[in-house]
Design a protein around this motif. Structure first.
Motif, PDB file in Angstrom:
ATOM      1  N   SER A  28       0.838  -1.208   0.000  1.00 50.25           N
ATOM      2  CA  SER A  28       0.000   0.000   0.000  1.00 50.25           C
ATOM      3  C   SER A  28       0.874   1.259   0.000  1.00 50.25           C
ATOM      4  O   SER A  28       0.499   2.279  -0.581  1.00 50.25           O
ATOM      5  CB  SER A  28      -0.994  -0.010   1.166  1.00 50.25           C
ATOM      6  OG  SER A  28      -0.347   0.323   2.346  1.00 50.25           O
ATOM      7  N   GLU A  29       2.069   1.182   0.582  1.00 49.95           N
ATOM      8  CA  GLU A  29       2.964   2.350   0.538  1.00 49.95           C
ATOM      9  C   GLU A  29       3.495   2.582  -0.884  1.00 49.95           C
ATOM     10  O   GLU A  29       3.573   3.729  -1.338  1.00 49.95           O
ATOM     11  CB  GLU A  29       4.099   2.166   1.556  1.00 49.95           C
ATOM     12  CG  GLU A  29       3.595   2.353   2.989  1.00 49.95           C
ATOM     13  CD  GLU A  29       4.423   1.644   4.052  1.00 49.95           C
ATOM     14  OE1 GLU A  29       4.009   1.687   5.219  1.00 49.95           O
ATOM     15  OE2 GLU A  29       5.461   1.035   3.716  1.00 49.95           O
ATOM     16  N   ILE A  30       3.846   1.493  -1.570  1.00 52.75           N
ATOM     17  CA  ILE A  30       4.296   1.649  -2.966  1.00 52.75           C
ATOM     18  C   ILE A  30       3.174   2.263  -3.802  1.00 52.75           C
ATOM     19  O   ILE A  30       3.385   3.202  -4.569  1.00 52.75           O
ATOM     20  CB  ILE A  30       4.721   0.278  -3.556  1.00 52.75           C
ATOM     21  CG1 ILE A  30       5.969  -0.254  -2.853  1.00 52.75           C
ATOM     22  CG2 ILE A  30       4.959   0.388  -5.061  1.00 52.75           C
ATOM     23  CD1 ILE A  30       6.335  -1.698  -3.222  1.00 52.75           C
ATOM     24  N   GLN A  71       1.279   7.315 -11.254  1.00 51.98           N
ATOM     25  CA  GLN A  71       0.078   6.479 -11.098  1.00 51.98           C
ATOM     26  C   GLN A  71      -0.107   5.573 -12.316  1.00 51.98           C
ATOM     27  O   GLN A  71      -0.410   4.381 -12.176  1.00 51.98           O
ATOM     28  CB  GLN A  71      -1.154   7.394 -10.921  1.00 51.98           C
ATOM     29  CG  GLN A  71      -2.423   6.640 -10.554  1.00 51.98           C
ATOM     30  CD  GLN A  71      -2.263   5.921  -9.215  1.00 51.98           C
ATOM     31  OE1 GLN A  71      -1.930   6.536  -8.217  1.00 51.98           O
ATOM     32  NE2 GLN A  71      -2.464   4.600  -9.219  1.00 51.98           N
ATOM     33  N   HIS A  72       0.120   6.134 -13.496  1.00 56.40           N
ATOM     34  CA  HIS A  72      -0.002   5.341 -14.732  1.00 56.40           C
ATOM     35  C   HIS A  72       0.994   4.171 -14.718  1.00 56.40           C
ATOM     36  O   HIS A  72       0.636   3.032 -15.073  1.00 56.40           O
ATOM     37  CB  HIS A  72       0.255   6.251 -15.937  1.00 56.40           C
ATOM     38  CG  HIS A  72       0.518   5.511 -17.200  1.00 56.40           C
ATOM     39  ND1 HIS A  72      -0.478   4.874 -17.924  1.00 56.40           N
ATOM     40  CD2 HIS A  72       1.687   5.256 -17.874  1.00 56.40           C
ATOM     41  CE1 HIS A  72       0.058   4.277 -18.971  1.00 56.40           C
ATOM     42  NE2 HIS A  72       1.366   4.493 -18.968  1.00 56.40           N
ATOM     43  N   LEU A  73       2.222   4.435 -14.294  1.00 54.75           N
ATOM     44  CA  LEU A  73       3.233   3.364 -14.278  1.00 54.75           C
ATOM     45  C   LEU A  73       2.840   2.267 -13.293  1.00 54.75           C
ATOM     46  O   LEU A  73       3.004   1.070 -13.568  1.00 54.75           O
ATOM     47  CB  LEU A  73       4.607   3.933 -13.923  1.00 54.75           C
ATOM     48  CG  LEU A  73       5.198   4.915 -14.954  1.00 54.75           C
ATOM     49  CD1 LEU A  73       6.480   5.544 -14.428  1.00 54.75           C
ATOM     50  CD2 LEU A  73       5.466   4.195 -16.281  1.00 54.75           C
ATOM     51  N   LEU A  74       2.293   2.682 -12.136  1.00 58.15           N
ATOM     52  CA  LEU A  74       1.855   1.691 -11.147  1.00 58.15           C
ATOM     53  C   LEU A  74       0.714   0.838 -11.704  1.00 58.15           C
ATOM     54  O   LEU A  74       0.702  -0.386 -11.555  1.00 58.15           O
ATOM     55  CB  LEU A  74       1.386   2.403  -9.870  1.00 58.15           C
ATOM     56  CG  LEU A  74       2.496   2.981  -8.984  1.00 58.15           C
ATOM     57  CD1 LEU A  74       1.930   4.035  -8.027  1.00 58.15           C
ATOM     58  CD2 LEU A  74       3.176   1.863  -8.199  1.00 58.15           C
ATOM     59  N   GLN A  80      12.374   1.189   2.669  1.00 55.52           N
ATOM     60  CA  GLN A  80      11.852   2.491   2.225  1.00 55.52           C
ATOM     61  C   GLN A  80      11.353   2.407   0.786  1.00 55.52           C
ATOM     62  O   GLN A  80      12.064   1.918  -0.089  1.00 55.52           O
ATOM     63  CB  GLN A  80      12.960   3.544   2.311  1.00 55.52           C
ATOM     64  CG  GLN A  80      13.513   3.698   3.711  1.00 55.52           C
ATOM     65  CD  GLN A  80      14.309   4.988   3.897  1.00 55.52           C
ATOM     66  OE1 GLN A  80      14.283   5.877   3.068  1.00 55.52           O
ATOM     67  NE2 GLN A  80      15.002   5.077   5.013  1.00 55.52           N
ATOM     68  N   THR A  81      10.150   2.874   0.543  1.00 56.50           N
ATOM     69  CA  THR A  81       9.634   2.953  -0.833  1.00 56.50           C
ATOM     70  C   THR A  81       9.024   4.344  -1.055  1.00 56.50           C
ATOM     71  O   THR A  81       9.652   5.217  -1.623  1.00 56.50           O
ATOM     72  CB  THR A  81       8.613   1.823  -1.126  1.00 56.50           C
ATOM     73  OG1 THR A  81       7.543   1.868  -0.168  1.00 56.50           O
ATOM     74  CG2 THR A  81       9.283   0.467  -1.095  1.00 56.50           C
ATOM     75  N   ARG A  82       7.792   4.525  -0.540  1.00 53.93           N
ATOM     76  CA  ARG A  82       7.118   5.826  -0.673  1.00 53.93           C
ATOM     77  C   ARG A  82       7.957   6.955  -0.070  1.00 53.93           C
ATOM     78  O   ARG A  82       8.021   8.062  -0.613  1.00 53.93           O
ATOM     79  CB  ARG A  82       5.762   5.731   0.031  1.00 53.93           C
ATOM     80  CG  ARG A  82       4.999   7.021   0.119  1.00 53.93           C
ATOM     81  CD  ARG A  82       3.630   6.786   0.727  1.00 53.93           C
ATOM     82  NE  ARG A  82       3.680   6.542   2.166  1.00 53.93           N
ATOM     83  CZ  ARG A  82       2.653   6.135   2.901  1.00 53.93           C
ATOM     84  NH1 ARG A  82       1.496   5.892   2.335  1.00 53.93           N
ATOM     85  NH2 ARG A  82       2.780   5.957   4.202  1.00 53.93           N
ATOM     86  N   SER A  83       8.600   6.665   1.052  1.00 50.03           N
ATOM     87  CA  SER A  83       9.412   7.687   1.718  1.00 50.03           C
ATOM     88  C   SER A  83      10.546   8.140   0.802  1.00 50.03           C
ATOM     89  O   SER A  83      10.765   9.338   0.596  1.00 50.03           O
ATOM     90  CB  SER A  83       9.984   7.148   3.039  1.00 50.03           C
ATOM     91  OG  SER A  83      10.798   6.025   2.786  1.00 50.03           O
ATOM     92  N   PHE A  84      11.271   7.155   0.247  1.00 48.19           N
ATOM     93  CA  PHE A  84      12.419   7.460  -0.617  1.00 48.19           C
ATOM     94  C   PHE A  84      11.973   8.309  -1.799  1.00 48.19           C
ATOM     95  O   PHE A  84      12.562   9.354  -2.106  1.00 48.19           O
ATOM     96  CB  PHE A  84      13.045   6.149  -1.112  1.00 48.19           C
ATOM     97  CG  PHE A  84      14.290   6.317  -1.932  1.00 48.19           C
ATOM     98  CD1 PHE A  84      15.537   6.116  -1.371  1.00 48.19           C
ATOM     99  CD2 PHE A  84      14.217   6.664  -3.279  1.00 48.19           C
ATOM    100  CE1 PHE A  84      16.701   6.261  -2.124  1.00 48.19           C
ATOM    101  CE2 PHE A  84      15.370   6.808  -4.039  1.00 48.19           C
ATOM    102  CZ  PHE A  84      16.612   6.609  -3.459  1.00 48.19           C
ATOM    103  N   ALA A  85      10.914   7.854  -2.476  1.00 49.07           N
ATOM    104  CA  ALA A  85      10.489   8.552  -3.698  1.00 49.07           C
ATOM    105  C   ALA A  85       9.996   9.957  -3.380  1.00 49.07           C
ATOM    106  O   ALA A  85      10.273  10.905  -4.110  1.00 49.07           O
ATOM    107  CB  ALA A  85       9.403   7.737  -4.401  1.00 49.07           C
TER     108      ALA A  85
END
Ligand code: F1P
Length: 357
Positions: free
Chosen positions: A13-15, A193-196, A157-162
């Motif tokens: 969910s963070e990604i 969002q498109h890439l996800l 770290q995912t959302r935090s890093f980005a």
């Protein structure tokens, strides 16, 4: 270990929610625009040191490359611990110090100790990028950019890093007065969002391929830090052997490891695209599986998989777009191996040392 339906849910969910965190960090940076501009004045007589640990050291590598490119001032990335033990190797004499600490938690011991040490210097000014307000970093740092939706429950770290990367790019735009960069950053969230939405299936298919045993991430210039972060995600979440190299360095020895059980992930640039594509083609001939991330898929029919951004944004603003698919690749590799990405082996969310360490 529990491999039930909740396995990896925090990480996933963070990604998936990172585009909102990218959007939220932009106004957080611009609200302190004057302070950031002041931090970057007097550039000619200053050296900028960006530092952090693990993921945030890799973020420092990317941010330092961007800041030096757009401001022209000397910027270096350094692991926080190196500033503790080898200060002379990293800090040149005759130039004032501007230290920019990057830490998701704001509580990692090595980063706090590096700040404390730098704060003793009369020539130093210190600032920080983080995901948490009210941490000890605020004792020494001003301004402090807090990514308001970057904080996370997961260890990796995912959302935090980005989101902190988007924040650093915003700071670079402010510091250099490049309006086109600031405008471009506002356009990032829908593309992320498109890439996800479009490429999670590809990440799941590649991540689930048990014939692949090792992964190499290739990136040059500001993308090298992102290649390192892709490597770290793969290790932390999925316990897979992975390494990161500058593109052309890969020919100087590491390519001896390439065979049909190898995946090579290429983070293509515009500036060196032709030379980078030649490296990838060579690895394909040696048997590697290729995943290529690039603004366009032009001339890449020979790659096994391509993630084209199609963003139309300036190259420097596109950097965050490499991250979602790299994070999903590690996530799905972990899940397909029966591992829980929310609970990486041997790791804690923050490394805190006792006073004797
Ligand atoms: C950085 C860190 C990384 C590690 C992991 C968890 O902490 O501990 O060293 O790779 O991703 O975060 P921080 O100083 O950024 O909070």
């Amino acid at each position: 270990m529990d491999h039930g339906p909740s396995t990896g849910q925090h990480t996933l969910s963070e990604i998936r929610s990172q585009p909102q965190a990218w959007a939220a960090v932009v106004p957080a940076a611009t609200s302190a625009e004057a302070a950031w501009r002041s931090f970057f004045t007097g550039q000619a007589g200053c050296q900028y040191l960006l530092f952090g640990c693990g993921s945030t050291f890799y973020l420092s590598l990317t941010a330092a490359a961007v800041l030096q490119t757009v401001t022209g001032s000397p910027c270096r990335a350094v692991p926080s611990s190196e500033l503790l033990f080898y200060e002379e190797a990293w800090i040149a004499s005759g130039l004032d110090v501007r230290g920019l600490a990057i830490s998701r938690s704001g509580t990692t011991t090595e980063t706090l100790r590096a700040l404390e040490r730098l704060s003793d210097r009369k020539d130093a000014r210190l600032a920080a990028v983080t995901c948490h307000a009210g941490t000890p970093m605020e004792t020494w740092c001003s301004p402090v950019l807090v990514s308001p939706e970057g904080y996370e429950t997961s260890i990796a770290q995912t959302r935090s890093f980005a989101s902190m990367l988007v924040g650093c790019l915003e700071i670079a735009g402010i510091a250099s007065g490049r309006v086109e960069l600031l405008d471009a950053l506002a356009g990032l969230p829908p593309i992320g969002q498109h890439l996800l939405d479009e490429y999670e299936g590809l990440a799941a298919a590649l991540g689930g391929d048990a014939s692949l045993q090792r992964v190499f991430f290739l990136g040059s210039g500001a993308r090298f830090g992102l290649a390192c972060e892709g490597m770290l995600k793969m290790k932390e979440m999925s316990l897979t052997s992975s390494e990161a190299y500058h593109f052309l360095e890969f020919r100087h020895g590491p390519k001896s490891m390439v065979d049909s059980s190898t995946m090579v992930v290429g983070l293509l640039s515009d500036a060196a695209r032709g030379a980078e594509m030649q490296v990838l083609r060579e690895m394909k001939e040696l048997g590697a599986r290729l995943l290529v991330l690039s603004e366009s898929d032009h001339g890449l029919v020979w790659a096994d998989a391509v993630v084209p951004f199609g963003s139309g944004l300036p190259e420097v603003a596109r950097l965050p777009l490499y991250l979602p698919v790299l994070q999903l690749l590690a996530y799905h590799r972990a899940v397909s191996k029966g591992l829980d990405p929310d609970a990486p082996r041997n790791l804690d969310a923050v490394v805190k040392l006792d006073s004797a360490s």
